[in-house]
Write a protein that holds these residues in place. Structure first.
Motif, short mmCIF file in Angstrom:
data_model
loop_
_atom_site.label_atom_id
_atom_site.label_comp_id
_atom_site.label_asym_id
_atom_site.label_seq_id
_atom_site.Cartn_x
_atom_site.Cartn_y
_atom_site.Cartn_z
N PRO A 1 -54.53 86.88 -8.15
CA PRO A 1 -54.01 87.16 -9.49
C PRO A 1 -52.85 86.24 -9.87
O PRO A 1 -52.78 85.79 -11.01
CB PRO A 1 -53.54 88.62 -9.37
CG PRO A 1 -54.47 89.21 -8.36
CD PRO A 1 -54.70 88.11 -7.35
N LEU A 2 -51.96 85.93 -8.95
CA LEU A 2 -50.83 85.06 -9.30
C LEU A 2 -51.16 83.57 -9.17
O LEU A 2 -50.30 82.72 -9.44
CB LEU A 2 -49.60 85.41 -8.45
CG LEU A 2 -49.00 86.81 -8.69
CD1 LEU A 2 -47.69 86.99 -7.91
CD2 LEU A 2 -48.76 87.08 -10.18
N GLN A 3 -52.36 83.25 -8.74
CA GLN A 3 -52.89 81.86 -8.75
C GLN A 3 -52.04 80.87 -7.96
O GLN A 3 -51.96 79.69 -8.29
CB GLN A 3 -52.99 81.35 -10.19
CG GLN A 3 -53.96 82.13 -11.05
CD GLN A 3 -55.36 81.57 -10.98
OE1 GLN A 3 -55.58 80.42 -11.33
NE2 GLN A 3 -56.28 82.35 -10.46
N ARG A 4 -51.32 81.37 -6.95
CA ARG A 4 -50.53 80.47 -6.11
C ARG A 4 -50.32 81.13 -4.75
O ARG A 4 -50.49 82.34 -4.62
CB ARG A 4 -49.18 80.13 -6.75
CG ARG A 4 -48.34 81.33 -7.09
CD ARG A 4 -47.04 80.90 -7.79
NE ARG A 4 -46.14 82.02 -7.99
CZ ARG A 4 -46.13 82.80 -9.06
NH1 ARG A 4 -46.97 82.58 -10.06
NH2 ARG A 4 -45.28 83.81 -9.16
N VAL A 5 -49.92 80.32 -3.77
CA VAL A 5 -49.62 80.89 -2.46
C VAL A 5 -48.11 81.15 -2.38
O VAL A 5 -47.35 80.65 -3.20
CB VAL A 5 -50.09 79.97 -1.32
CG1 VAL A 5 -51.60 79.89 -1.30
CG2 VAL A 5 -49.45 78.61 -1.41
N GLY A 6 -47.71 81.91 -1.37
CA GLY A 6 -46.33 82.40 -1.35
C GLY A 6 -45.31 81.38 -0.91
O GLY A 6 -44.29 81.17 -1.58
N GLY A 7 -45.52 80.74 0.22
CA GLY A 7 -44.48 79.86 0.77
C GLY A 7 -43.40 80.67 1.45
O GLY A 7 -43.33 81.90 1.31
N VAL A 8 -42.55 79.96 2.18
CA VAL A 8 -41.61 80.69 3.04
C VAL A 8 -40.40 81.27 2.29
O VAL A 8 -39.78 82.21 2.76
CB VAL A 8 -41.13 79.80 4.22
CG1 VAL A 8 -42.28 79.52 5.17
CG2 VAL A 8 -40.47 78.54 3.73
N ASP A 9 -40.10 80.74 1.09
CA ASP A 9 -38.90 81.25 0.40
C ASP A 9 -39.04 82.72 0.02
O ASP A 9 -38.08 83.49 0.08
CB ASP A 9 -38.63 80.43 -0.87
CG ASP A 9 -38.14 79.03 -0.52
OD1 ASP A 9 -37.84 78.79 0.67
OD2 ASP A 9 -38.07 78.18 -1.43
N VAL A 10 -40.25 83.13 -0.38
CA VAL A 10 -40.41 84.53 -0.78
C VAL A 10 -40.30 85.46 0.43
O VAL A 10 -39.89 86.62 0.30
CB VAL A 10 -41.74 84.79 -1.54
CG1 VAL A 10 -41.77 83.99 -2.84
CG2 VAL A 10 -42.96 84.50 -0.70
N ILE A 11 -40.63 84.94 1.61
CA ILE A 11 -40.49 85.77 2.82
C ILE A 11 -39.00 85.95 3.12
O ILE A 11 -38.54 87.05 3.46
CB ILE A 11 -41.19 85.12 4.03
CG1 ILE A 11 -42.62 84.73 3.68
CG2 ILE A 11 -41.18 86.08 5.22
CD1 ILE A 11 -43.33 83.96 4.76
N ALA A 12 -38.25 84.88 2.98
CA ALA A 12 -36.79 84.97 3.21
C ALA A 12 -36.17 85.97 2.24
O ALA A 12 -35.32 86.79 2.62
CB ALA A 12 -36.16 83.59 3.06
N GLN A 13 -36.61 85.94 0.99
CA GLN A 13 -36.07 86.89 -0.01
C GLN A 13 -36.35 88.33 0.40
O GLN A 13 -35.47 89.20 0.33
CB GLN A 13 -36.71 86.67 -1.38
CG GLN A 13 -36.18 85.47 -2.13
CD GLN A 13 -37.04 85.18 -3.37
OE1 GLN A 13 -37.94 85.95 -3.71
NE2 GLN A 13 -36.77 84.08 -4.02
N ALA A 14 -37.59 88.58 0.84
CA ALA A 14 -37.96 89.95 1.24
C ALA A 14 -37.17 90.38 2.47
O ALA A 14 -36.73 91.53 2.57
CB ALA A 14 -39.46 90.03 1.51
N LEU A 15 -37.00 89.45 3.40
CA LEU A 15 -36.24 89.75 4.62
C LEU A 15 -34.82 90.19 4.25
O LEU A 15 -34.32 91.22 4.74
CB LEU A 15 -36.19 88.50 5.51
CG LEU A 15 -35.26 88.60 6.72
CD1 LEU A 15 -35.94 89.41 7.82
CD2 LEU A 15 -34.88 87.22 7.24
N LEU A 16 -34.16 89.41 3.41
CA LEU A 16 -32.77 89.71 3.07
C LEU A 16 -32.67 91.03 2.28
O LEU A 16 -31.72 91.80 2.47
CB LEU A 16 -32.14 88.55 2.30
CG LEU A 16 -32.08 87.23 3.11
CD1 LEU A 16 -31.49 86.11 2.26
CD2 LEU A 16 -31.29 87.39 4.41
#
Ligand SMILES: NC(=O)c1ccc[n+]([C@@H]2O[C@H](COP(=O)([O-])OP(=O)(O)OC[C@H]3O[C@@H](n4cnc5c(N)ncnc54)[C@H](OP(=O)(O)O)[C@@H]3O)[C@@H](O)[C@H]2O)c1
Length: 244
Positions: free
Chosen positions: A206-221
């Motif tokens: 649906p969002l037509q892109r892959v996540g990449g590591v920055d979004v994981i860091a955001q969720a972690l914090l």
């Protein structure tokens, strides 16, 4: 939880997603035990990057399939920095197998590394945490536990058990320790696969892109910082779960 000055353990922290988690925690001012297994050079490179961001890094190697090496990660961390208050279970294996062809050895290895090790490490972490200190555990899981891969059978079952473990550990360790998970979708291509692997997946999301590591860091914090969240599994999948 305020992260500055806290001690964190990150398993599988040398490269890829583990590296991104280490760098996020270093930027937040944590002291970090960067656990690795065989990737010494990558671990040293990531440690140097994290130190440049202001983090203090302690490198520790252990084979997570071997329970005799697990408790040492927590003990060594506590000796180096004082009590660890954050544990990130990121190390895992991603073998290709099906229910028809999986061997007992492969099944057992997947469960040793992907489920037993996070459980034993969380247990050692909880036992070593002084009563007056809050703690937080984050498990890395996969949104595909709800829509399992046909060709990563043992991995899908073990990660499904990590989802159950997250809830069971959260209730077992409350109120002192919060336990949450991040369920990843298409983030980085598996070792040996190129970007085209992810681009093919991205076009169907649906969002037509892959996540990449920055979004994981955001969720972690977010999960570490918010003291009222426990037993939660945050999906980072670009909406993949909405369309299957
Ligand atoms: N990549 C994705 O898009 C994706 C998607 C869904 C879920 N996930 C989950 O997110 C987490 C990180 O993913 P990733 O792709 O960065 O993982 P990865 O590169 O496949 O593996 C991370 C680390 O696990 C360590 N490891 C493997 N076997 C070990 C053992 N026996 N003992 C100790 N360490 C061991 C390895 O350390 P050494 O290199 O030092 O040997 C490796 O660097 C995993 O839990 C994975 O299942 C990732």
């Amino acid at each position: 939880m305020e992260l500055k000055g806290k001690t964190a353990i990150v398993t599988g922290g040398s490269q890829r997603i583990g590296r991104a988690l280490v760098l996020a925690l270093a930027s937040a001012g944590c002291n970090i035990t960067l656990h690795y297994n065989s990737s010494v050079a990558s671990a040293q490179r990531t440690a140097a990057e994290a130190e440049a961001l202001g983090g203090r890094i302690f490198l520790h190697s252990a084979n997570l399939a071997d329970p005799s090496e697990l408790a040492g990660i927590v003990t060594a961390t506590n000796q180096e920095f004082g009590p660890a208050q954050i544990l990130i279970n990121s190390a895992a294996i991603f073998p290709k197998d099906t229910l028809r062809d999986v061997t007992l050895d492969q099944w057992s290895e997947t469960f040793r590394v992907n489920l037993r090790a996070p459980m034993l490490l969380t247990q050692a972490f909880a036992r070593s945490l002084p009563d007056d200190m809050p703690g937080a555990v984050i498990n890395l899981t996969d949104w595909r536990t709800a829509r399992p891969y046909a060709d990563h059978f043992s991995y899908s079952v073990a990660k499904g058990a990590i989802d159950a473990f997250t809830g069971a550990a959260a209730i077992s360790l409350a109120p002192q320790i919060r336990v949450n998970a991040i369920a990843l979708g298409a983030m980085l291509p598996p070792p040996g696969q190129g970007e085209e692997y992810l681009q093919a997946l991205a076009s169907n999301l649906p969002l037509q892109r892959v996540g990449g590591v920055d979004v994981i860091a955001q969720a972690l914090l977010y999960l570490l910082g918010n003291d009222f969240v426990t037993g939660e599994i945050v999906r980072l999948d670009g909406g993949a779960h909405l369309q299957y």
